[in-house]
Scaffold this motif. Structure first.
Motif, PDB file in Angstrom:
ATOM      1  N   GLY A 167      -6.233   1.784   6.958  1.00 14.78           N
ATOM      2  CA  GLY A 167      -5.626   2.492   5.834  1.00 14.78           C
ATOM      3  C   GLY A 167      -4.535   1.690   5.163  1.00 14.78           C
ATOM      4  O   GLY A 167      -4.350   1.772   3.945  1.00 14.78           O
ATOM      5  N   LEU A 168      -3.803   0.900   5.955  1.00 21.74           N
ATOM      6  CA  LEU A 168      -2.731   0.076   5.399  1.00 21.74           C
ATOM      7  C   LEU A 168      -3.277  -1.132   4.649  1.00 21.74           C
ATOM      8  O   LEU A 168      -2.567  -1.737   3.846  1.00 21.74           O
ATOM      9  CB  LEU A 168      -1.797  -0.407   6.512  1.00 21.74           C
ATOM     10  N   ARG A 193      -6.707   1.795  -7.225  1.00 20.79           N
ATOM     11  CA  ARG A 193      -7.605   2.903  -6.880  1.00 20.79           C
ATOM     12  C   ARG A 193      -7.860   2.944  -5.371  1.00 20.79           C
ATOM     13  O   ARG A 193      -7.856   4.012  -4.751  1.00 20.79           O
ATOM     14  CB  ARG A 193      -8.935   2.751  -7.614  1.00 20.79           C
ATOM     15  N   MET A 194      -8.101   1.798  -4.782  1.00 18.34           N
ATOM     16  CA  MET A 194      -8.420   1.747  -3.355  1.00 18.34           C
ATOM     17  C   MET A 194      -7.206   2.058  -2.493  1.00 18.34           C
ATOM     18  O   MET A 194      -7.318   2.694  -1.446  1.00 18.34           O
ATOM     19  CB  MET A 194      -9.005   0.369  -3.013  1.00 18.34           C
ATOM     20  N   GLN A 195      -6.026   1.634  -2.925  1.00 15.43           N
ATOM     21  CA  GLN A 195      -4.809   1.919  -2.166  1.00 15.43           C
ATOM     22  C   GLN A 195      -4.455   3.404  -2.183  1.00 15.43           C
ATOM     23  O   GLN A 195      -3.866   3.913  -1.227  1.00 15.43           O
ATOM     24  CB  GLN A 195      -3.640   1.110  -2.731  1.00 15.43           C
ATOM     25  N   THR A 196      -4.779   4.092  -3.268  1.00 14.85           N
ATOM     26  CA  THR A 196      -4.380   5.496  -3.420  1.00 14.85           C
ATOM     27  C   THR A 196      -5.535   6.464  -3.197  1.00 14.85           C
ATOM     28  O   THR A 196      -5.366   7.668  -3.377  1.00 14.85           O
ATOM     29  CB  THR A 196      -3.800   5.739  -4.828  1.00 14.85           C
ATOM     30  N   HIS A 197      -6.711   5.967  -2.793  1.00 13.83           N
ATOM     31  CA  HIS A 197      -7.884   6.827  -2.660  1.00 13.83           C
ATOM     32  C   HIS A 197      -7.646   7.985  -1.683  1.00 13.83           C
ATOM     33  O   HIS A 197      -7.923   9.151  -1.995  1.00 13.83           O
ATOM     34  CB  HIS A 197      -9.080   5.996  -2.197  1.00 13.83           C
ATOM     35  N   THR A 198      -7.133   7.687  -0.492  1.00 17.88           N
ATOM     36  CA  THR A 198      -6.900   8.729   0.512  1.00 17.88           C
ATOM     37  C   THR A 198      -5.885   9.752   0.019  1.00 17.88           C
ATOM     38  O   THR A 198      -6.041  10.955   0.239  1.00 17.88           O
ATOM     39  CB  THR A 198      -6.410   8.094   1.831  1.00 17.88           C
ATOM     40  N   THR A 221       0.828  -1.206   0.000  1.00 20.58           N
ATOM     41  CA  THR A 221       0.000   0.000   0.000  1.00 20.58           C
ATOM     42  C   THR A 221       0.860   1.253   0.000  1.00 20.58           C
ATOM     43  O   THR A 221       0.641   2.182  -0.796  1.00 20.58           O
ATOM     44  CB  THR A 221      -0.930   0.013   1.239  1.00 20.58           C
ATOM     45  N   VAL A 222       1.853   1.294   0.882  1.00 16.89           N
ATOM     46  CA  VAL A 222       2.749   2.455   0.958  1.00 16.89           C
ATOM     47  C   VAL A 222       3.521   2.604  -0.347  1.00 16.89           C
ATOM     48  O   VAL A 222       3.702   3.718  -0.857  1.00 16.89           O
ATOM     49  CB  VAL A 222       3.711   2.312   2.159  1.00 16.89           C
TER      50      VAL A 222
END
Length: 361
Positions: free
Chosen positions: A69-70, A145-150, A27-28
């Motif tokens: 979030g992770l 998309r979900m990993q970078t949404h925030t 994710t990071v």
């Protein structure tokens, strides 16, 4: 059950375990890859070392978004991993069997020693990888998309603040009004973002073809597992031959040796293909971030040109250290779990056959 199906199921199981263990790093890393930074910012930045930067980013995500979030996008990611590894290992084993059969047939005709060469391993891995990419790319678009949404929501909020400050200077808002509006923006939280929301957003932006964004660099990246399995199979073959030649040594390969061979293979493949991975992530992430044309990519070639123009070559290696740690560890775990699952299946099949024979006696 054929050995191709057994390898497919074992690969899926190993891939899901490896994915779960290393998902926070993934994710990071995806956020690092999709972070746009101009050349001057890269040159003037005094950022901490990559390892500490990754650790600090993990802590930042936990502080602002919680542990969830992770693990944003973990469910479709596990589905994608199971599908990818299952499809890949199934077709890999099918074409590997064919390659070995061809090599054995050539030996009977007096051509070759019956072993499969490096080029054949590359072709086998490339065909399996291409089929895998074409079938599973939509899942990975949603995961990205979900990993970078925030991260995207934060960018949008920054643009809104800039617009508000610009508006305040033009119409001369009072300080209290400006502060109230800024406080209102700060109080807004990222919208809930599930798999279906991501799918609807992708479809609204580009239709059905949006689910195959990044397919060109992803197909080119088929050489990543090809290189990985060429190194792995060749190293494994060499180690087994050396072990067999040593009459005092054990012929069986240990789990630790498989782990180390898997790490070595993935390291070589990751370093050589990382720029393509960055381009793929940029294309699959949400493009509409503010009004800056340098942040939007219409396709693979456009992304490469703009990254060179606005970010330079360092832009293609954003987050590579994080990716090396994540992918090498994940690949090592995957190979160990897969090999152990295949061994367990072979043992179970042997015992079942033995039981059936005893039953018929």
């Amino acid at each position: 059950m054929s050995n191709a199906v057994a390898n497919g199921l074992a690969g899926a199981g190993g891939g899901m375990i490896a994915q779960t263990l290393t998902y926070p790093l993934q994710t990071v890393n995806t956020r690092q890859q999709t972070e746009r930074r101009a050349k001057k910012d890269l040159a003037n930045s005094s950022r901490p070392a990559a390892s500490s930067a990754t650790f600090l980013q993990i802590l930042q995500v936990i502080r602002t978004e919680g542990w969830g979030g992770l693990y944003s996008g973990l469910k479709p990611s596990l589905l994608g991993t199971a599908a990818s590894q299952g499809i890949y290992y199934y077709f890999y084993q099918v074409f590997k069997n064919k390659a070995e059969a061809i090599a054995a047939a050539r030996r009977e005709k007096g051509r070759g020693d019956g072993s499969v060469g490096m080029f054949s391993w590359l072709v086998v891995a490339a065909i399996a990888g291409s089929l895998n990419v074409l079938l599973t790319n939509p899942i990975w678009v949603l995961v990205t998309r979900m990993q970078t949404h925030t991260q995207v929501e934060r960018k949008i909020m920054e643009e809104r603040k800039k617009d508000l400050l610009r508006e305040a200077s033009e119409i001369r808002l009072t300080d209290s009004t400006l502060q109230d509006k800024l406080a209102e923006l700060d109080s807004l939280k990222p919208r809930p973002y599930g798999t279906m929301h991501a799918a609807r957003e992708v479809y609204a932006e580009a239709g059905i073809t949006g689910f195959w964004k990044g397919i060109i660099p992803t197909l080119i990246m088929v050489c990543n597992p090809s290189i990985q399995f060429m190194i792995y199979e060749s190293s494994l073959k060499h180690l087994r031959a050396k072990r067999a030649a040593n009459k005092q040594g054990l012929k069986n390969i240990t789990a630790l040796e498989v782990f180390l061979l898997g790490a070595l293979a993935k390291l070589g493949a990751t370093v050589s293909t990382y720029p393509l991975l960055v381009v793929k992530s940029r294309l699959q992430a949400k493009q509409e971030i503010g009004g800056n044309v340098s942040l939007r990519y219409s396709g693979t070639f456009d992304a490469i040109i703009k990254m060179i123009r606005y970010e330079g070559l360092p832009g293609f290696y954003m987050g590579m250290n994080t990716k090396i740690v994540q992918s090498v560890f994940a690949a090592s775990v995957l190979f160990v779990v897969k090999e152990e699952l295949v061994k367990a299946y072979m043992l179970l099949e042997y015992k079942c056959q033995k039981f059936m024979l005893n039953l018929w006696k």
